[in-house]
Design a protein around this motif. Structure first.
Motif, PDB file in Angstrom:
ATOM      1  N   GLN A   1      12.774  42.753 -62.043  1.00 20.57           N
ATOM      2  CA  GLN A   1      13.623  42.005 -62.972  1.00 20.57           C
ATOM      3  C   GLN A   1      14.004  42.916 -64.139  1.00 20.57           C
ATOM      4  O   GLN A   1      13.159  43.607 -64.699  1.00 20.57           O
ATOM      5  N   SER A   2      15.257  42.873 -64.522  1.00 20.93           N
ATOM      6  CA  SER A   2      15.746  43.794 -65.560  1.00 20.93           C
ATOM      7  C   SER A   2      16.215  43.080 -66.818  1.00 20.93           C
ATOM      8  O   SER A   2      16.723  43.711 -67.736  1.00 20.93           O
ATOM      9  N   ASP A   3      16.066  41.765 -66.882  1.00 23.42           N
ATOM     10  CA  ASP A   3      16.569  41.009 -68.028  1.00 23.42           C
ATOM     11  C   ASP A   3      15.445  40.512 -68.945  1.00 23.42           C
ATOM     12  O   ASP A   3      15.586  39.492 -69.622  1.00 23.42           O
ATOM     13  N   GLY A   4      14.311  41.195 -68.946  1.00 20.88           N
ATOM     14  CA  GLY A   4      13.194  40.800 -69.802  1.00 20.88           C
ATOM     15  C   GLY A   4      12.243  39.817 -69.164  1.00 20.88           C
ATOM     16  O   GLY A   4      11.278  39.388 -69.808  1.00 20.88           O
ATOM     17  N   SER A   5      12.498  39.443 -67.942  1.00 19.22           N
ATOM     18  CA  SER A   5      11.624  38.477 -67.271  1.00 19.22           C
ATOM     19  C   SER A   5      10.685  39.172 -66.284  1.00 19.22           C
ATOM     20  O   SER A   5      10.254  38.581 -65.313  1.00 19.22           O
ATOM     21  N   ASN A   6      10.400  40.458 -66.572  1.00 19.71           N
ATOM     22  CA  ASN A   6       9.514  41.235 -65.691  1.00 19.71           C
ATOM     23  C   ASN A   6       8.050  41.025 -66.070  1.00 19.71           C
ATOM     24  O   ASN A   6       7.343  41.939 -66.476  1.00 19.71           O
ATOM     25  N   TYR A   7       7.580  39.799 -65.948  1.00 22.30           N
ATOM     26  CA  TYR A   7       6.198  39.492 -66.316  1.00 22.30           C
ATOM     27  C   TYR A   7       5.580  38.539 -65.298  1.00 22.30           C
ATOM     28  O   TYR A   7       6.282  37.863 -64.549  1.00 22.30           O
ATOM     29  N   ILE A   8       4.258  38.512 -65.324  1.00 21.67           N
ATOM     30  CA  ILE A   8       3.483  37.521 -64.571  1.00 21.67           C
ATOM     31  C   ILE A   8       2.723  36.682 -65.598  1.00 21.67           C
ATOM     32  O   ILE A   8       1.852  37.197 -66.313  1.00 21.67           O
ATOM     33  N   ALA A   9       3.087  35.418 -65.700  1.00 15.91           N
ATOM     34  CA  ALA A   9       2.437  34.531 -66.678  1.00 15.91           C
ATOM     35  C   ALA A   9       1.155  33.964 -66.078  1.00 15.91           C
ATOM     36  O   ALA A   9       1.146  33.537 -64.921  1.00 15.91           O
ATOM     37  N   ILE A  10       0.097  33.975 -66.892  1.00 18.37           N
ATOM     38  CA  ILE A  10      -1.197  33.466 -66.452  1.00 18.37           C
ATOM     39  C   ILE A  10      -1.438  32.133 -67.163  1.00 18.37           C
ATOM     40  O   ILE A  10      -1.491  32.076 -68.394  1.00 18.37           O
ATOM     41  N   TYR A  11      -1.556  31.072 -66.359  1.00 18.33           N
ATOM     42  CA  TYR A  11      -1.721  29.712 -66.901  1.00 18.33           C
ATOM     43  C   TYR A  11      -3.131  29.195 -66.635  1.00 18.33           C
ATOM     44  O   TYR A  11      -3.692  29.420 -65.561  1.00 18.33           O
ATOM     45  N   MET A  12      -3.659  28.487 -67.630  1.00 18.78           N
ATOM     46  CA  MET A  12      -4.927  27.784 -67.467  1.00 18.78           C
ATOM     47  C   MET A  12      -4.687  26.322 -67.825  1.00 18.78           C
ATOM     48  O   MET A  12      -4.293  26.008 -68.949  1.00 18.78           O
ATOM     49  N   ASP A  13      -4.887  25.423 -66.842  1.00 19.91           N
ATOM     50  CA  ASP A  13      -4.660  23.993 -67.064  1.00 19.91           C
ATOM     51  C   ASP A  13      -3.284  23.732 -67.665  1.00 19.91           C
ATOM     52  O   ASP A  13      -3.125  23.017 -68.659  1.00 19.91           O
ATOM     53  N   GLU A  14      -2.253  24.361 -67.053  1.00 22.17           N
ATOM     54  CA  GLU A  14      -0.854  24.178 -67.445  1.00 22.17           C
ATOM     55  C   GLU A  14      -0.509  24.749 -68.822  1.00 22.17           C
ATOM     56  O   GLU A  14       0.559  24.492 -69.359  1.00 22.17           O
ATOM     57  N   THR A  15      -1.400  25.544 -69.402  1.00 20.52           N
ATOM     58  CA  THR A  15      -1.126  26.189 -70.684  1.00 20.52           C
ATOM     59  C   THR A  15      -1.087  27.692 -70.490  1.00 20.52           C
ATOM     60  O   THR A  15      -2.030  28.280 -69.947  1.00 20.52           O
ATOM     61  N   GLU A  16       0.008  28.323 -70.940  1.00 22.19           N
ATOM     62  CA  GLU A  16       0.141  29.769 -70.781  1.00 22.19           C
ATOM     63  C   GLU A  16      -0.841  30.494 -71.680  1.00 22.19           C
ATOM     64  O   GLU A  16      -0.907  30.262 -72.886  1.00 22.19           O
ATOM     65  N   GLN A  17      -1.615  31.408 -71.086  1.00 23.13           N
ATOM     66  CA  GLN A  17      -2.612  32.170 -71.829  1.00 23.13           C
ATOM     67  C   GLN A  17      -2.146  33.586 -72.128  1.00 23.13           C
ATOM     68  O   GLN A  17      -2.479  34.147 -73.175  1.00 23.13           O
ATOM     69  N   SER A  18      -1.387  34.175 -71.233  1.00 20.80           N
ATOM     70  CA  SER A  18      -0.884  35.534 -71.420  1.00 20.80           C
ATOM     71  C   SER A  18       0.256  35.762 -70.431  1.00 20.80           C
ATOM     72  O   SER A  18       0.330  35.082 -69.395  1.00 20.80           O
ATOM     73  N   ALA A  19       1.134  36.706 -70.779  1.00 23.83           N
ATOM     74  CA  ALA A  19       2.248  37.027 -69.877  1.00 23.83           C
ATOM     75  C   ALA A  19       2.453  38.537 -69.849  1.00 23.83           C
ATOM     76  O   ALA A  19       3.427  39.075 -70.410  1.00 23.83           O
ATOM     77  N   PRO A  20       1.517  39.269 -69.229  1.00 22.39           N
ATOM     78  CA  PRO A  20       1.638  40.739 -69.189  1.00 22.39           C
ATOM     79  C   PRO A  20       2.865  41.179 -68.379  1.00 22.39           C
ATOM     80  O   PRO A  20       3.180  40.588 -67.346  1.00 22.39           O
ATOM     81  N   ARG A  21       3.544  42.216 -68.889  1.00 18.04           N
ATOM     82  CA  ARG A  21       4.746  42.721 -68.219  1.00 18.04           C
ATOM     83  C   ARG A  21       4.370  43.790 -67.193  1.00 18.04           C
ATOM     84  O   ARG A  21       3.370  44.491 -67.329  1.00 18.04           O
ATOM     85  N   VAL A  22       5.256  43.918 -66.175  1.00 22.74           N
ATOM     86  CA  VAL A  22       5.057  44.896 -65.108  1.00 22.74           C
ATOM     87  C   VAL A  22       6.176  45.920 -65.207  1.00 22.74           C
ATOM     88  O   VAL A  22       7.377  45.559 -65.220  1.00 22.74           O
ATOM     89  N   GLY A  23       5.819  47.224 -65.325  1.00 22.96           N
ATOM     90  CA  GLY A  23       6.809  48.278 -65.495  1.00 22.96           C
ATOM     91  C   GLY A  23       7.726  48.416 -64.292  1.00 22.96           C
ATOM     92  O   GLY A  23       7.349  48.127 -63.153  1.00 22.96           O
ATOM     93  N   SER A  24       8.953  48.881 -64.554  1.00 26.43           N
ATOM     94  CA  SER A  24       9.957  49.015 -63.483  1.00 26.43           C
ATOM     95  C   SER A  24       9.547  50.026 -62.430  1.00 26.43           C
ATOM     96  O   SER A  24      10.054  50.014 -61.305  1.00 26.43           O
ATOM     97  N   GLU A  25       8.621  50.947 -62.780  1.00 22.61           N
ATOM     98  CA  GLU A  25       8.192  51.949 -61.798  1.00 22.61           C
ATOM     99  C   GLU A  25       7.461  51.338 -60.615  1.00 22.61           C
ATOM    100  O   GLU A  25       7.231  52.002 -59.601  1.00 22.61           O
TER     101      GLU A  25
END
Length: 741
Positions: free
Chosen positions: A182-206
């Protein structure tokens, strides 16, 4: 000028007492005026304000001993977050043993809703920007917070290393490959606990072509030694760990009190305490005149100081805790009675008032210290082995003993000395009748010679309780064991109408139909005859809710009709049984050791036998009145241990004193003289302690009344054993003249 000085000192002390009383009446808010960061006031326990206490236990067959401590902390964190997110911001979560967590939720309307909330399985998910779930908590092998370099820069960063199970590594690679493309800033994996987002670390284009391969990945939180980043990393690791908690948490205990019952308990307890305080003061004034007035003033000071200390320490005040305060009001007079009786003896022997007061305090000091230390022993044992509300009772009892010693030995003495210095000369003002022959302690009745008769009476008194204990292993249930000891579920419900046997049978039928479990015979409770107690074997949360809903529908009840719900598992019951046996054994041994050190082993043995007699008499009361044996039973036993030994020590202390003065007298005669000399103290102390207890029985709610009745029986038994048994038994044991310590 001297008299004016003493008057001014006396008035100043009264003003200080008044100020402290005012502070106490306002919940001690003024104590923290200059410390705004600290909450002030006495905390009310859930049984006084309403709420639920839930105990969860890790499933025994799923526990890994090597990781148990960390896993319990992780589960605790999850529950805290869930409660906060659900609006229970005042809830408290803490570990009570290696595998148990206790949750206290104030003001909860529906206890079953709270149980469902804290008991559900954690839901951990890894989502992309579209909301698609790629993995869940089952995929995680471990999550570990670290602080070290994570790339070729060599700069240390706070980060969490996530390790995945072998079978989920390809799915993780696919998820990160999709995110990296994803190239529009949505290059992340969001981690949810009980439907609440805890973190959304990004994944590099490489990683767009391959995704993250291998068995782990790193989620970074920043560099430097910032404690906030360190905490965030640790919390995140814990939350991820929750998704792979290797055991289920099952409910083993639920205690829920509705706000209506809690408010009623608080109001009646305060009323009983206030009336008891007034009656005790009046009794002391009538019996001891000026010293009685002094004790009344110091008792008000004691009560005010007690409330201030509880507020400063932020003690969680429960219903048994209030019972401890009310009981300590009567016990606080004990030391005053000891001193005033000694003063009256000194006055009868011809001493001046000033000399008698000084001598009375001096000669009563060792007896006061010895008797209070034994109560402190019982309170400390309660603190060590008790849990929940019992700990609150122990704190108030221990605080009461320490403060009563201070008020008696400092405040009362200072006040009485000031009054004496103001020129009081009449013996009548000190409760001494000058028309009567001075009392010298020579009673005509021999308690030692009548010991065998008193022993037979004691055997009759303990028979019921003793037979109940003997038959217990054979399954004969003379005792009314509550669910605290055997496990089960109890409902306390206000049906809103007058109940009779027919209505109780109908209620039992509704409960059995809804739960599939036949309850024991429902019992009418409360003062209005509209409340019912329903007991049955333990049922789970959905079934409990089904029972209450069935009663609501059948009888048109509202949610507020549910005054109290308790559910205790068998494991908790076994733990309480062990705690009861251990605490009483330890307390008795420590008391025996202390009395042996201070007096003799034979006197200590006599005192412990008398304690056993008092406990058995109290057990007889449980059988005769069918009082439920619950966790308050432990507090009642240890209170009687501490209180009863006080009366014995007063007699023993006088025996030790008289032995030095009556070297040529037979030991039995010394014992008789000592009993007669301390008889007034024994009776008056018993009366002042019984006054607030009787008021609790008359005014208090059912639970605190069931706590007060055995105490009252035990205290009366303590009077009997200390006067009629302890000294005579000591004389029988030593069989002759023995030099005392």
């Amino acid at each position: 000028m001297k008299r004016l000085k003493h008057i001014l000192v006396f008035v100043a002390i009264i003003l200080v007492i008044g100020i402290l009383s005012g502070i106490a009446a306002m919940g001690a808010d003024l104590v923290f005026v200059k410390i705004p960061s600290v909450q002030s006031g006495i905390k009310l326990g859930l049984d006084l304000r309403g709420g639920s206490i839930i105990t969860l236990e890790a499933a025994e067959d799923q526990i890994n001993p090597d990781t148990l401590a960390n896993d319990i902390e992780v589960a605790k964190t999850l529950i805290e977050r869930r409660l906060t997110a659900s609006g229970y911001t005042e809830a408290m979560v803490y570990k009570v043993s290696s595998n148990r967590i206790r949750i206290e939720i104030p003001d909860v309307e529906d206890p079953e809703e709270a149980v469902a909330l804290v008991g559900k399985t954690a839901k951990l998910e890894f989502r992309d920007y579209t909301g698609k779930v790629w993995l869940n908590g089952d995929a995680v092998e471990s999550a570990k917070a670290e602080y070290s370099p994570v790339d070729n820069t060599g700069i240390s960063k706070h980060h969490v290393v996530l390790s995945f199970k072998q079978e989920y590594r390809d799915a993780w690679a696919d998820a990160t490959k999709f995110a990296a493309s994803q190239s529009d800033g949505s290059n992340y994996i969001a981690i949810y606990m009980d439907e609440t987002e805890q973190s959304a670390p990004r994944v590099g284009s490489e990683y767009a072509s391959t995704g993250l391969t291998g068995d782990s990945c790193v989620v970074t939180f920043g560099d430097g030694t910032n404690k906030e980043l360190q905490q965030r990393a640790a919390e995140f690791a814990n939350l991820v760990q929750i998704g792979r908690l290797p055991f289920d948490l099952k409910q083993v205990e639920l205690r829920s009190v509705g706000p209506t019952l809690g408010e009623r308990s608080l109001e009646t307890s305060i009323l009983a305490g206030a009336i008891g305080l007034i009656l005790v003061i009046l009794f002391m004034i009538i019996f001891y005149r000026v010293p009685g007035l002094v004790s009344g003033i110091s008792l008000i000071f004691y009560t005010a100081l007690m409330l201030v200390v509880l507020a400063v320490l932020r003690v969680n005040l429960s219903l048994p805790g209030i019972a401890g305060i009310i009981l300590s009001i009567g016990m606080a007079v004990d030391a005053n009675v000891i001193i005033f009786e000694r003063i009256k003896e000194e006055l009868r022997s011809g001493k001046t008032i000033a000399s008698a007061v000084a001598s009375g305090y001096k000669r009563a000091l060792t007896a006061i210290i010895d008797s209070n230390i034994t109560t402190i022993i019982a309170a400390v044992v309660l603190l060590i082995f008790g849990t929940g509300a019992i700990t609150g009772f122990a704190i108030t009892l221990l605080t009461g003993v320490l403060l009563s010693m201070f008020t008696v030995l400092v405040v009362s003495r200072l006040l009485l000395n000031q009054l004496v210095m103001m020129g009081l000369k009449s013996l009548r003002l000190f409760g001494v009748n000058t028309e009567k022959k001075p009392f010298v302690g020579e009673g005509t009745f021999s308690f030692v010679k009548k010991f065998n008769m008193f022993g037979i009476i004691a055997i009759v008194l303990v028979a019921t309780g003793l037979i109940g204990l003997v038959l217990l292993p054979f399954g004969v249930g003379m005792y009314n064991f509550d669910i605290d000891f055997v496990g089960g579920t109890t409902f306390h419900i206000d049906m809103g109408v007058q109940l009779d046997r027919a209505k109780l049978d109908d209620i039992a039928g509704v409960v059995e139909k809804a739960s599939g479990v036949k309850p024991s015979a429902p019992q009418i409770t409360g003062t209005g005859g509209t409340e019912v107690i329903i007991k049955m074997t333990s049922i789970d949360s959905p079934t409990r809710e089904a029972v209450f809903n069935a009663l609501k529908q059948e009888y048109g009840l509202s949610d507020s009709a549910r005054l109290n719900v308790e559910d205790v598992g068998a494991t908790v019951g076994r733990s309480l049984q062990q705690s009861a046996i251990l605490s009483v054994t330890v307390a008795a041994l420590l008391i025996l050791l202390y009395i042996t050190i201070r007096f003799q082993f034979s006197s200590g043995l006599a005192a412990v036998i008398c304690l056993i007699q008092d406990l058995l008499v109290m057990l007889s009361a449980y059988v005769i009145f069918r009082i439920p044996i619950n966790m308050n039973f432990i507090a009642a036993m240890l209170t009687i241990l501490g209180y009863s030994i006080n009366a014995n020590i007063i007699v023993f202390d006088r025996v030790r004193e008289n032995r030095k003065l009556m070297l040529k007298k037979p030991f039995g005669e010394i014992v008789d003289r000592s009993i007669h000399q301390t008889l007034g103290r024994s009776i008056n102390t018993t009366v002042t302690t019984l006054i607030p207890l009787v008021l609790i029985i008359i005014i208090g709610v059912t639970s605190i009344r069931e706590f007060a009745i055995p105490l009252m029986v035990g205290i009366v038994s303590g009077l009997y054993s200390s006067v009629c048994l302890a000294g005579g038994m000591w004389a029988k044991f030593i069989k002759g003249d023995v030099k005392l310590k």
